[in-house]
Design an enzyme around this catalytic site. Sequence first.
Site, mmCIF file in Angstrom:
data_model
loop_
_atom_site.group_PDB
_atom_site.id
_atom_site.type_symbol
_atom_site.label_atom_id
_atom_site.label_comp_id
_atom_site.label_asym_id
_atom_site.label_seq_id
_atom_site.Cartn_x
_atom_site.Cartn_y
_atom_site.Cartn_z
ATOM 1 C CD1 TRP A 67 -10.288 -9.478 8.273
ATOM 2 C CD2 TRP A 67 -10.748 -11.526 7.514
ATOM 3 N NE1 TRP A 67 -9.204 -9.917 7.527
ATOM 4 C CE2 TRP A 67 -9.459 -11.168 7.066
ATOM 5 C CE3 TRP A 67 -11.244 -12.789 7.176
ATOM 6 C CZ2 TRP A 67 -8.663 -12.008 6.288
ATOM 7 C CZ3 TRP A 67 -10.463 -13.641 6.407
ATOM 8 C CH2 TRP A 67 -9.189 -13.239 5.970
ATOM 9 N N GLY A 102 -8.330 -1.094 8.723
ATOM 10 C CA GLY A 102 -9.367 -1.580 7.804
ATOM 11 C C GLY A 102 -9.193 -0.998 6.406
ATOM 12 C CE1 TYR A 156 -9.399 -10.150 2.235
ATOM 13 C CE2 TYR A 156 -11.544 -9.813 1.209
ATOM 14 C CZ TYR A 156 -10.246 -9.405 1.427
ATOM 15 O OH TYR A 156 -9.792 -8.250 0.844
ATOM 16 C CG ASP A 199 -6.292 -3.740 4.328
ATOM 17 O OD1 ASP A 199 -6.830 -3.319 5.373
ATOM 18 O OD2 ASP A 199 -6.436 -4.896 3.913
ATOM 19 C CE1 TYR A 223 -8.825 -4.738 -0.324
ATOM 20 C CE2 TYR A 223 -6.683 -4.073 0.509
ATOM 21 C CZ TYR A 223 -7.803 -4.859 0.614
ATOM 22 O OH TYR A 223 -7.888 -5.765 1.640
ATOM 23 C CD1 TRP A 224 -8.927 -0.971 1.707
ATOM 24 C CD2 TRP A 224 -10.413 0.645 2.156
ATOM 25 N NE1 TRP A 224 -9.992 -1.550 2.355
ATOM 26 C CE2 TRP A 224 -10.917 -0.576 2.655
ATOM 27 C CE3 TRP A 224 -11.180 1.797 2.325
ATOM 28 C CZ2 TRP A 224 -12.144 -0.682 3.303
ATOM 29 C CZ3 TRP A 224 -12.402 1.694 2.976
ATOM 30 C CH2 TRP A 224 -12.880 0.467 3.460
ATOM 31 C CD1 TRP A 284 -13.169 -4.817 9.317
ATOM 32 C CD2 TRP A 284 -13.934 -2.707 9.443
ATOM 33 N NE1 TRP A 284 -12.685 -4.102 8.241
ATOM 34 C CE2 TRP A 284 -13.133 -2.813 8.306
ATOM 35 C CE3 TRP A 284 -14.532 -1.483 9.735
ATOM 36 C CZ2 TRP A 284 -12.917 -1.738 7.439
ATOM 37 C CZ3 TRP A 284 -14.310 -0.418 8.882
ATOM 38 C CH2 TRP A 284 -13.512 -0.544 7.750
ATOM 39 C CD GLU A 302 -12.630 -6.998 -0.934
ATOM 40 O OE1 GLU A 302 -12.278 -7.697 -1.916
ATOM 41 O OE2 GLU A 302 -11.892 -6.804 0.044
HETATM 42 C C1 DGY Z 1 -6.184 -8.681 3.605
HETATM 43 O O1 DGY Z 1 -5.539 -9.711 3.705
HETATM 44 O O2 DGY Z 1 -6.237 -7.993 2.575
HETATM 45 C C2 DGY Z 1 -6.962 -8.240 4.755
HETATM 46 O O3 DGY Z 1 -7.636 -7.063 4.526
HETATM 47 C C3 DGY Z 1 -6.124 -8.120 5.980
HETATM 48 O O4 DGY Z 1 -6.986 -8.007 7.040
#
Ligand code: DGY
Length: 436
Positions: free
Chosen positions: A34, A168, A30, A170, A358-359, A36, A402
Amino acid sequence: MVKSLENTAKQILDSNYQEKGFTIPCKGLYPFQWKWDSGFIAIGYAHYDTDKAKSEIKTLLDAQWSNGFLPHIIFHNESDTYFPGPEFYQINLNPYATKKYKTTGLTQPPVTGFVLEKMYEIVEDKSDMLDFIKSIIDKVYLNHLYFYQNRDPKNEGLVYIYHNWESGTDNSPIWDEIWDTMDSPNYEFERRDTDHVDASQRPTNIEYNNYLYLVDIAKKCHYDDEKIAESSPFLVQDPLFNAMLIKSNEALINLYKIIGGNEDKIQQLEKWQNKSIKSFNDKLYDEELEAYIHYDMKNEKAIKLITSSSFTPLFAKIPSKQRAEKLINTLVTKFGKSDMYLCASFDPTSEKYNPKKYWRGPVWININWILYYGLHNYVYKELADRLKNDTFELIKKVGFFEYFDARKSEYTKNITGYGGANFSWSAALYIDLIKN
Ligand code: DGY
């Protein structure tokens, strides 16, 4: 030990800090600013470097569009380590878009209001921070005005998101049924995220097709919200997103009161606030699941799945005491078994739970932080302490990643955290939690 982890956290933030005055979430994966992330990062800085905290917020707000919209990524610099970049978004299609920066045409949870209040609470030199807040608070107010005027087509006090990246969270299983309603083209693209992180921890290529298609639809609408609301297959009232807006409304009211004057803005914020909290409780609470849920406006149905977002209304004092008790009971019984660290991002008792992806299951530090303060609002001190200790233990075991596996048994093996390493908001919020 605690001191050295705190120093490591500061080193991470300082080494992710960029010359232009903002902080990247993490190197490679990243490489820009960003929305947030910047908010949570500023809270960390407020504890030891107020100039950086202010600069984080200033650079973010400097990219505001003239209609009040705040974009989710600001591409301050060139980088070939991230996809999709500014050329994909083409924000110049929208007449209000900033001309100063390249940005996306998506937003992210509106955390900036409560971040300002936290910064004010944390710093010693209140009058200096208040001067800073005075100089930028109207931009945050304008952002809230944008949401209520453009993202609430039925005038309910609940705003929609039109893209999973806006949430957020994703790749949450929440969106799966929406993907099934879409017939996204097969894009030719080269993903860069999986150069940095094992693909098993990231969204799939099929999901990326959906993500890109939603941006393409928004581009066809020239990022006009009314048109997007008509034509996007993804239109969701998200409890995390709306809880952050409500918490930030409250923070703006408090800050405007400290500043003095601004009666018209305070009145408007209170109006929004009353309406939003009522609708939130009427529409986004599921009696059967005893949890807050997402609402799919396009297909006019509640999405009956429980995620860590389901509990974030505690942070904005949205539930009554009685409802909070039920909600917290759901949290403990489903997410809080003794072999699990709090708080998995998705219901661990569901077949859709994936502890690495991830989420879809892992623990996130920003959500733990939100829940920690949320539990304190309702004086669940013991559970708040457990949440904080779980957070510390994960970081102590594997570092400032993360996201993290919630299963305690995994840590007897030689595992690391997941996603990016040396992740800014994990470091920033650790600093806030240990000071607490
Ligand atoms: C990503 O690219 O995974 C980001 O979370 C998008 O904002």
